[in-house]
Design an enzyme around this catalytic site. Structure first.
Site, PDB file in Angstrom:
ATOM      1  N   ARG A  44      -6.998  -1.565   5.490  1.00 54.57           N
ATOM      2  CA  ARG A  44      -5.543  -1.546   5.599  1.00 54.57           C
ATOM      3  C   ARG A  44      -5.046  -2.862   6.190  1.00 54.57           C
ATOM      4  O   ARG A  44      -5.837  -3.680   6.637  1.00 54.57           O
ATOM      5  CB  ARG A  44      -5.094  -0.354   6.452  1.00 54.57           C
ATOM      6  CG  ARG A  44      -5.928  -0.223   7.734  1.00 54.57           C
ATOM      7  CD  ARG A  44      -5.186   0.327   8.873  1.00 54.57           C
ATOM      8  NE  ARG A  44      -4.074  -0.514   9.237  1.00 54.57           N
ATOM      9  CZ  ARG A  44      -4.175  -1.629   9.945  1.00 54.57           C
ATOM     10  NH1 ARG A  44      -5.351  -2.077  10.386  1.00 54.57           N
ATOM     11  NH2 ARG A  44      -3.117  -2.341  10.239  1.00 54.57           N
ATOM     12  N   GLY A  45      -3.706  -3.023   6.177  1.00 51.90           N
ATOM     13  CA  GLY A  45      -3.136  -4.291   6.615  1.00 51.90           C
ATOM     14  C   GLY A  45      -2.987  -5.178   5.383  1.00 51.90           C
ATOM     15  O   GLY A  45      -3.924  -5.280   4.580  1.00 51.90           O
ATOM     16  N   ALA A  46      -1.799  -5.787   5.232  1.00 51.71           N
ATOM     17  CA  ALA A  46      -1.478  -6.476   3.976  1.00 51.71           C
ATOM     18  C   ALA A  46      -2.529  -7.502   3.510  1.00 51.71           C
ATOM     19  O   ALA A  46      -3.018  -7.422   2.372  1.00 51.71           O
ATOM     20  CB  ALA A  46      -0.100  -7.111   4.095  1.00 51.71           C
ATOM     21  N   ARG A  89      -1.380   1.268  -3.361  1.00 49.68           N
ATOM     22  CA  ARG A  89      -0.306   1.303  -2.351  1.00 49.68           C
ATOM     23  C   ARG A  89       0.839   0.409  -2.842  1.00 49.68           C
ATOM     24  O   ARG A  89       0.577  -0.656  -3.405  1.00 49.68           O
ATOM     25  CB  ARG A  89      -0.803   0.806  -0.975  1.00 49.68           C
ATOM     26  CG  ARG A  89      -1.777   1.775  -0.302  1.00 49.68           C
ATOM     27  CD  ARG A  89      -2.043   1.381   1.143  1.00 49.68           C
ATOM     28  NE  ARG A  89      -0.985   1.826   2.036  1.00 49.68           N
ATOM     29  CZ  ARG A  89      -0.944   1.522   3.328  1.00 49.68           C
ATOM     30  NH1 ARG A  89      -1.874   0.757   3.863  1.00 49.68           N
ATOM     31  NH2 ARG A  89       0.041   1.962   4.100  1.00 49.68           N
ATOM     32  N   GLN A 194      -2.196   3.294  14.459  1.00 48.38           N
ATOM     33  CA  GLN A 194      -2.886   2.000  14.339  1.00 48.38           C
ATOM     34  C   GLN A 194      -2.837   1.211  15.647  1.00 48.38           C
ATOM     35  O   GLN A 194      -3.727   0.407  15.922  1.00 48.38           O
ATOM     36  CB  GLN A 194      -2.245   1.154  13.219  1.00 48.38           C
ATOM     37  CG  GLN A 194      -2.536   1.648  11.812  1.00 48.38           C
ATOM     38  CD  GLN A 194      -1.461   2.594  11.305  1.00 48.38           C
ATOM     39  OE1 GLN A 194      -0.828   3.304  12.088  1.00 48.38           O
ATOM     40  NE2 GLN A 194      -1.258   2.636  10.010  1.00 48.38           N
ATOM     41  N   ASP A 235       4.470  -6.750   5.758  1.00 45.32           N
ATOM     42  CA  ASP A 235       3.872  -6.308   4.490  1.00 45.32           C
ATOM     43  C   ASP A 235       4.529  -6.960   3.283  1.00 45.32           C
ATOM     44  O   ASP A 235       3.914  -7.108   2.227  1.00 45.32           O
ATOM     45  CB  ASP A 235       3.961  -4.781   4.371  1.00 45.32           C
ATOM     46  CG  ASP A 235       2.931  -4.145   5.278  1.00 45.32           C
ATOM     47  OD1 ASP A 235       3.213  -3.996   6.477  1.00 45.32           O
ATOM     48  OD2 ASP A 235       1.822  -3.870   4.797  1.00 45.32           O
ATOM     49  N   ASN A 245       7.747  -3.965   7.330  1.00 48.85           N
ATOM     50  CA  ASN A 245       6.544  -3.828   8.162  1.00 48.85           C
ATOM     51  C   ASN A 245       6.438  -2.354   8.558  1.00 48.85           C
ATOM     52  O   ASN A 245       7.274  -1.526   8.195  1.00 48.85           O
ATOM     53  CB  ASN A 245       6.614  -4.749   9.386  1.00 48.85           C
ATOM     54  CG  ASN A 245       5.297  -4.791  10.134  1.00 48.85           C
ATOM     55  OD1 ASN A 245       4.235  -4.943   9.530  1.00 48.85           O
ATOM     56  ND2 ASN A 245       5.317  -4.632  11.445  1.00 48.85           N
ATOM     57  N   LYS A 246       5.394  -2.037   9.276  1.00 49.89           N
ATOM     58  CA  LYS A 246       5.119  -0.644   9.668  1.00 49.89           C
ATOM     59  C   LYS A 246       6.364   0.054  10.204  1.00 49.89           C
ATOM     60  O   LYS A 246       7.106  -0.528  10.989  1.00 49.89           O
ATOM     61  CB  LYS A 246       3.990  -0.656  10.714  1.00 49.89           C
ATOM     62  CG  LYS A 246       3.568   0.703  11.246  1.00 49.89           C
ATOM     63  CD  LYS A 246       3.226   1.718  10.176  1.00 49.89           C
ATOM     64  CE  LYS A 246       2.133   1.270   9.230  1.00 49.89           C
ATOM     65  NZ  LYS A 246       2.011   2.121   8.024  1.00 49.89           N
TER      66      LYS A 246
HETATM   67  O1  MRU Z   1      -0.211   1.145   6.765  1.00 51.26           O
HETATM   68  P1  MRU Z   1      -0.930  -0.074   7.290  1.00 51.26           P
HETATM   69  O2  MRU Z   1      -1.795   0.221   8.458  1.00 51.26           O
HETATM   70  O3  MRU Z   1      -1.645  -0.816   6.193  1.00 51.26           O
HETATM   71  O4  MRU Z   1       0.249  -1.018   7.788  1.00 51.26           O
HETATM   72  C1  MRU Z   1      -0.074  -2.283   8.269  1.00 51.26           C
HETATM   73  C2  MRU Z   1       1.095  -3.043   8.788  1.00 51.26           C
HETATM   74  O5  MRU Z   1       2.225  -2.603   8.716  1.00 51.26           O
HETATM   75  C3  MRU Z   1       0.821  -4.416   9.316  1.00 51.26           C
HETATM   76  O6  MRU Z   1       1.703  -4.729  10.333  1.00 51.26           O
HETATM   77  C4  MRU Z   1       0.982  -5.446   8.188  1.00 51.26           C
HETATM   78  O7  MRU Z   1       0.292  -5.056   7.052  1.00 51.26           O
HETATM   79  C5  MRU Z   1       0.529  -6.791   8.616  1.00 51.26           C
HETATM   80  S1  MRU Z   1      -1.207  -6.895   8.825  1.00 51.26           S
HETATM   81  C6  MRU Z   1      -1.573  -8.494   9.234  1.00 51.26           C
END
Ligand code: MRU
Length: 347
Positions: A44-46, A89, A194, A235, A245-246
């Site tokens: 996970r994470g962009a 996703r 997270q 993201d 973002n989250k």
């Molecule tokens: O749903 P996730 O855990 O993939 O969400 C991740 C985030 O929102 C992060 O802040 C974003 O992807 C940046 S990661 C460097």
């Protein structure tokens, strides 16, 4: 502990759904398993999703190569695989960016063997470029702070979400090396925690002082002047700086404005979606109701309680003090400033 590694034509992923209690790895030998891992948030994470998707396309090409197809039929079939991976996703643009960058090689290669080599090299360079981008983001971000401060962060934008030291956590780690971090406050980040599970763990391992708070404590922490800056990841960032973002980032931004606390977004250029004029058109993923109805399998609501579970929100650019990229910081981002920045760095 490595978020992902590519060895012997397999993608090994650290299963982030099990952290911090269990350190377990998933060996992906086919692209479908990588797509599933992206869907389940095992990876996970962009930026990490982007790199994993690029390796997934290599796995798809390797699998298809056993079928002795003509080059054009091979490319058609690979396109189907690309679409399947892309459907994992919807919000993090790095997923589509990496798949487009790798799939574009089908137009310049002539044979399947040549294409597989090019796909693998490109996936490895996406990974490597992100390592370097993280380091630069860390350096540009840390330079923004001249004295020791406390920082609030949300979700996990660290090594677990990228290929290197992280984006928001990259800034924090470099600032820590420069003795500029008093304390990091990590939002728990419901529903999937997270912050509580991953950011706390990653910063603890890196020796950075960290305190976990629940999401609804952030306003009080700001009111009591316990933090001087907020640094989060992204993201997808639109042409004008609006940033997905989250979920919970928007609430932090509004609170930060009220308390005159600067909110920084730390993200590589691969997280910009220059095709979008603003954040209105950013697709927001809605995830399973179960994530809100329970915490790690334990029910917290009456059975079948209706819930709303958007995984991301969009923070308008007007709430953002700066976007920290690997090319430098765009202060108080606007469409004009971002365009000028792109021209200056030929992006
Ligand atoms: O749903 P996730 O855990 O993939 O969400 C991740 C985030 O929102 C992060 O802040 C974003 O992807 C940046 S990661 C460097």
């Amino acid at each position: 502990m490595k978020t992902m590694s590519w060895t012997a034509k397999q993608l090994i992923l650290l299963d982030q759904t099990k952290l911090p209690l269990i350190e377990e790895y998933i060996t992906c030998t086919d692209y479908q398993r990588v797509a599933l891992a992206i869907k389940r948030l095992e990876v996970r994470g962009a930026p990490a999703i982007g790199a994993a998707a690029a390796f997934a396309l290599v796995l798809a090409a390797l699998e298809l190569s056993a079928q002795q197809l003509s080059y054009s039929e091979f490319v058609n079939q690979l396109k189907n695989c690309q679409q399947e991976i892309a459907a994992a996703r919807p919000t993090a643009v790095n997923l589509f960016w990496a798949l487009e960058k790798t799939f574009a090689l089908t137009a310049t290669c002539q044979t399947v063997a040549e294409l597989i080599t090019a796909l693998e090299q490109t996936a490895l360079s996406i990974y490597q470029d992100d390592v370097q981008a993280n380091q630069k983001i860390g350096e540009y971000g840390a330079a923004l702070f001249t004295e020791q401060i406390n920082i609030l962060t949300h979700c996990n934008a660290g090594a677990l979400a990228t290929c290197g030291i992280g984006t928001a956590l990259g800034v924090i780690k470099v600032a820590h090396q420069q003795h500029k971090i008093g304390m990091v406050y990590a939002d728990e980040t419901r529903p999937l925690l997270q912050g509580a599970r991953l950011t706390s763990f990653e910063l603890q391992q890196a020796g950075v002082p960290v305190t976990v708070i629940t999401d609804n404590m952030a306003g009080w922490v700001m009111k009591n002047k316990m933090i001087q800056a907020i640094v989060v990841g992204a993201d997808r960032i639109a042409q004008n700086g609006d940033t997905a973002n989250k979920i919970g980032t928007y609430s932090l931004a509004v609170l930060a404005k009220e308390h005159q606390i600067p909110l920084y977004i730390a993200a590589p250029i691969s997280t910009f979606d220059f095709s979008l004029v603003d954040g209105e058109a950013i697709p927001i993923e809605e995830r399973s109701a179960l994530e809100v109805q329970s915490i790690q399998g334990v029910a917290t609501t009456p059975p079948a309680m209706p819930v709303f579970n958007p995984a991301f929100d969009v923070t308008p650019a007007a709430y953002i003090q700066g976007i920290i990229t690997e090319y430098g910081v765009i202060q108080q981002p606007t469409a004009a400033k971002i365009l000028a920045f792109r021209k200056q760095h030929q992006l």
